[in-house]
Design a protein around this motif. Sequence first.
Motif, PDB file in Angstrom:
ATOM      1  N   ALA A 106       0.682  -1.277  -0.030  1.00 47.26           N
ATOM      2  CA  ALA A 106      -0.007   0.171   0.182  1.00 47.26           C
ATOM      3  C   ALA A 106       0.796   1.155   0.129  1.00 47.26           C
ATOM      4  N   SER A 107       1.891   1.410   0.940  1.00 47.69           N
ATOM      5  CA  SER A 107       2.519   2.525   0.807  1.00 47.69           C
ATOM      6  C   SER A 107       3.586   2.782  -0.199  1.00 47.69           C
ATOM      7  N   ASP A 108       4.146   1.563  -0.957  1.00 47.69           N
ATOM      8  CA  ASP A 108       4.832   1.896  -2.215  1.00 47.69           C
ATOM      9  C   ASP A 108       3.919   2.378  -3.456  1.00 47.69           C
ATOM     10  N   ALA A 109       2.793   2.313  -3.170  1.00 50.79           N
ATOM     11  CA  ALA A 109       2.035   2.967  -4.425  1.00 50.79           C
ATOM     12  C   ALA A 109       2.014   4.204  -4.035  1.00 50.79           C
ATOM     13  N   VAL A 110       2.022   4.725  -3.018  1.00 50.78           N
ATOM     14  CA  VAL A 110       1.973   6.346  -2.565  1.00 50.78           C
ATOM     15  C   VAL A 110       3.417   6.883  -2.781  1.00 50.78           C
ATOM     16  N   PHE A 111       4.492   6.284  -2.274  1.00 49.25           N
ATOM     17  CA  PHE A 111       5.719   6.687  -2.305  1.00 49.25           C
ATOM     18  C   PHE A 111       6.699   6.558  -3.692  1.00 49.25           C
ATOM     19  N   THR A 112       6.419   5.338  -4.651  1.00 51.46           N
ATOM     20  CA  THR A 112       7.272   5.531  -5.574  1.00 51.46           C
ATOM     21  C   THR A 112       7.472   6.594  -6.606  1.00 51.46           C
ATOM     22  N   PRO A 113       6.182   7.642  -6.915  1.00 50.91           N
ATOM     23  CA  PRO A 113       6.371   8.533  -7.858  1.00 50.91           C
ATOM     24  C   PRO A 113       7.431   9.457  -7.200  1.00 50.91           C
TER      25      PRO A 113
ATOM     26  N   ALA B 160       7.688   3.016 -12.931  1.00 54.46           N
ATOM     27  CA  ALA B 160       8.616   1.676 -13.740  1.00 54.46           C
ATOM     28  C   ALA B 160       9.332   1.044 -12.807  1.00 54.46           C
ATOM     29  N   SER B 161       9.364   1.380 -11.589  1.00 59.23           N
ATOM     30  CA  SER B 161      10.152   0.587 -10.424  1.00 59.23           C
ATOM     31  C   SER B 161       9.155  -0.133  -9.473  1.00 59.23           C
ATOM     32  N   TYR B 162       7.908  -0.207  -9.844  1.00 59.83           N
ATOM     33  CA  TYR B 162       6.779  -0.195  -8.640  1.00 59.83           C
ATOM     34  C   TYR B 162       7.088  -1.754  -8.561  1.00 59.83           C
ATOM     35  N   LYS B 163       7.034  -2.465  -9.555  1.00 55.84           N
ATOM     36  CA  LYS B 163       7.187  -3.707  -9.429  1.00 55.84           C
ATOM     37  C   LYS B 163       8.178  -4.504  -8.518  1.00 55.84           C
ATOM     38  N   THR B 164       9.540  -3.823  -9.031  1.00 54.44           N
ATOM     39  CA  THR B 164      10.586  -4.275  -8.451  1.00 54.44           C
ATOM     40  C   THR B 164      10.731  -3.907  -6.951  1.00 54.44           C
ATOM     41  N   THR B 165      10.031  -2.795  -6.494  1.00 54.59           N
ATOM     42  CA  THR B 165       9.936  -1.967  -5.542  1.00 54.59           C
ATOM     43  C   THR B 165       9.109  -2.961  -4.317  1.00 54.59           C
ATOM     44  N   VAL B 166       7.865  -3.557  -4.868  1.00 54.33           N
ATOM     45  CA  VAL B 166       7.379  -4.292  -4.113  1.00 54.33           C
ATOM     46  C   VAL B 166       7.903  -5.649  -3.795  1.00 54.33           C
ATOM     47  N   ILE B 167       8.629  -6.375  -4.953  1.00 52.80           N
ATOM     48  CA  ILE B 167       9.132  -7.526  -4.973  1.00 52.80           C
ATOM     49  C   ILE B 167      10.420  -7.285  -3.787  1.00 52.80           C
ATOM     50  N   MET B 168      10.996  -6.112  -3.776  1.00 52.13           N
ATOM     51  CA  MET B 168      12.102  -5.768  -2.594  1.00 52.13           C
ATOM     52  C   MET B 168      11.533  -5.586  -1.469  1.00 52.13           C
TER      53      MET B 168
ATOM     54  N   SER C 200      10.694  -2.848 -17.835  1.00 52.18           N
ATOM     55  CA  SER C 200      11.094  -2.920 -16.328  1.00 52.18           C
ATOM     56  C   SER C 200      10.878  -4.224 -15.651  1.00 52.18           C
ATOM     57  N   SER C 201      11.329  -5.338 -16.486  1.00 55.62           N
ATOM     58  CA  SER C 201      11.370  -6.695 -15.822  1.00 55.62           C
ATOM     59  C   SER C 201      12.688  -6.682 -14.960  1.00 55.62           C
ATOM     60  N   THR C 202      12.321  -6.902 -13.583  1.00 55.38           N
ATOM     61  CA  THR C 202      13.239  -7.265 -12.712  1.00 55.38           C
ATOM     62  C   THR C 202      14.466  -8.082 -13.104  1.00 55.38           C
ATOM     63  N   SER C 203      13.783  -9.284 -13.847  1.00 53.99           N
ATOM     64  CA  SER C 203      14.938 -10.347 -14.043  1.00 53.99           C
ATOM     65  C   SER C 203      15.869  -9.685 -15.258  1.00 53.99           C
ATOM     66  N   GLU C 204      15.273  -8.934 -16.179  1.00 55.72           N
ATOM     67  CA  GLU C 204      15.973  -8.618 -17.204  1.00 55.72           C
ATOM     68  C   GLU C 204      17.160  -7.415 -16.758  1.00 55.72           C
ATOM     69  N   VAL C 205      16.883  -6.656 -15.925  1.00 61.47           N
ATOM     70  CA  VAL C 205      17.885  -5.633 -15.535  1.00 61.47           C
ATOM     71  C   VAL C 205      18.791  -6.132 -14.614  1.00 61.47           C
ATOM     72  N   ILE C 206      18.451  -7.555 -13.826  1.00 62.24           N
ATOM     73  CA  ILE C 206      19.428  -8.123 -13.060  1.00 62.24           C
ATOM     74  C   ILE C 206      20.597  -8.658 -14.069  1.00 62.24           C
ATOM     75  N   ARG C 207      19.943  -9.414 -15.203  1.00 66.28           N
ATOM     76  CA  ARG C 207      20.690 -10.032 -16.069  1.00 66.28           C
ATOM     77  C   ARG C 207      21.683  -9.000 -16.725  1.00 66.28           C
ATOM     78  N   ALA C 208      21.177  -7.718 -16.939  1.00 67.76           N
ATOM     79  CA  ALA C 208      22.023  -6.794 -17.666  1.00 67.76           C
ATOM     80  C   ALA C 208      23.290  -6.321 -16.753  1.00 67.76           C
ATOM     81  N   ILE C 209      22.540  -6.109 -15.310  1.00 65.94           N
ATOM     82  CA  ILE C 209      23.901  -5.722 -14.476  1.00 65.94           C
ATOM     83  C   ILE C 209      24.874  -6.715 -14.335  1.00 65.94           C
ATOM     84  N   ILE C 210      24.713  -8.169 -14.383  1.00 71.95           N
ATOM     85  CA  ILE C 210      25.527  -9.125 -14.203  1.00 71.95           C
ATOM     86  C   ILE C 210      26.511  -9.141 -15.378  1.00 71.95           C
ATOM     87  N   ARG C 211      25.842  -8.956 -16.407  1.00 70.87           N
ATOM     88  CA  ARG C 211      26.718  -8.869 -17.799  1.00 70.87           C
ATOM     89  C   ARG C 211      27.622  -7.925 -17.769  1.00 70.87           C
TER      90      ARG C 211
END
Length: 317
Positions: A138-145, A181-189, A263-274
């Motif tokens: 709930a709070s991430d929906a408010v804070f992310t922007p 763009a980061s909301y899903k990752t923010t919630v997953i985190m 904004s796929s979390t897994s795609e960004v993780i792979r990009a960072i590792i590469r």
Amino acid sequence: MAADAPAKFRSSDLLPAAGDLGVVQHDGLRFWQFMVAGSVAGLVEHTAMFPVDTLKTRMQAGSPPCQPLVGLRQTLRAVVSAEGPLGLYRGVGAMSLGAGPAHAVYFSVYELSKESLSRENPNNPAVHAASGVLATVASDAVFTPMDTVKQRLQLKGSPYKGVVDCVSRVLTEEGFRSFYASYKTTVIMNAPYTAVHFATYEAAKRALMEISPESASDERLVVHATAGAAAGALAAAVTTPLDVVKTQLQCQGVCGCDRFSSSSTSEVIRAIIRRDGYVGLMRGWKPRMLFHAPAAAICWSTYEATKSFFQKQNDQK
């Protein structure tokens, strides 16, 4: 204290109607008082620790080889020498606009979810963890922007003049979706972060109170601060990789930061590792832990102190 066998209330009370904001919910507090306590705690916490957050953002957003991996001390020296001490507070306005309302939602949902779910066992760690997850969604929906605006303003050489300019330009150039763009990752985190945080906090608080029950009242703030610091440090350590992903999604395309095709979390993780190797996923872990341990201590102490203030006020009426 929230775990002290408060009066029961129905699960339908979880989200009170507008007209019920003044009705006592539990712990002897009204719904709006939880919101105020959470808002005050969030503002105090984030303002006090904002310089450390700026250092974390700078360390996590850089993209080698143009912006090589740097350490905490080097980042601090670079910011202060180039921008002065005030450079550490760039973006604090966006933080203030987002943190107050987000923490009001965060603590209100947590307290009411915990009371609703706990039933006959108020000390159930699973209930504390589940309540924390509900609170963070709930709070991430408010804070992310505003978090996105804050992080972009914190970047070295940020092209934005301030909060209004950043919001206006992002809306015009990238569209409203960019704020989330980061909301899903923010919630997953934050879901595992909050689950670990609240479960650790409640367990540590209970253990500390049992160690010295005769002086529990006098040590109440010390107990909250100690338990909060332990919870914040542990939760921050285990979720650093996802925080790196969140930062890079929020800052993509700005000041030389990489832009991602989705904004796929897994795609960004792979990009960072590469690009950086696995070490890239732990960028900024030191300032993240340095931020969250004292920040959690400050936040919980302020929150519980504000709750105690309201409880005394209500008892006098």
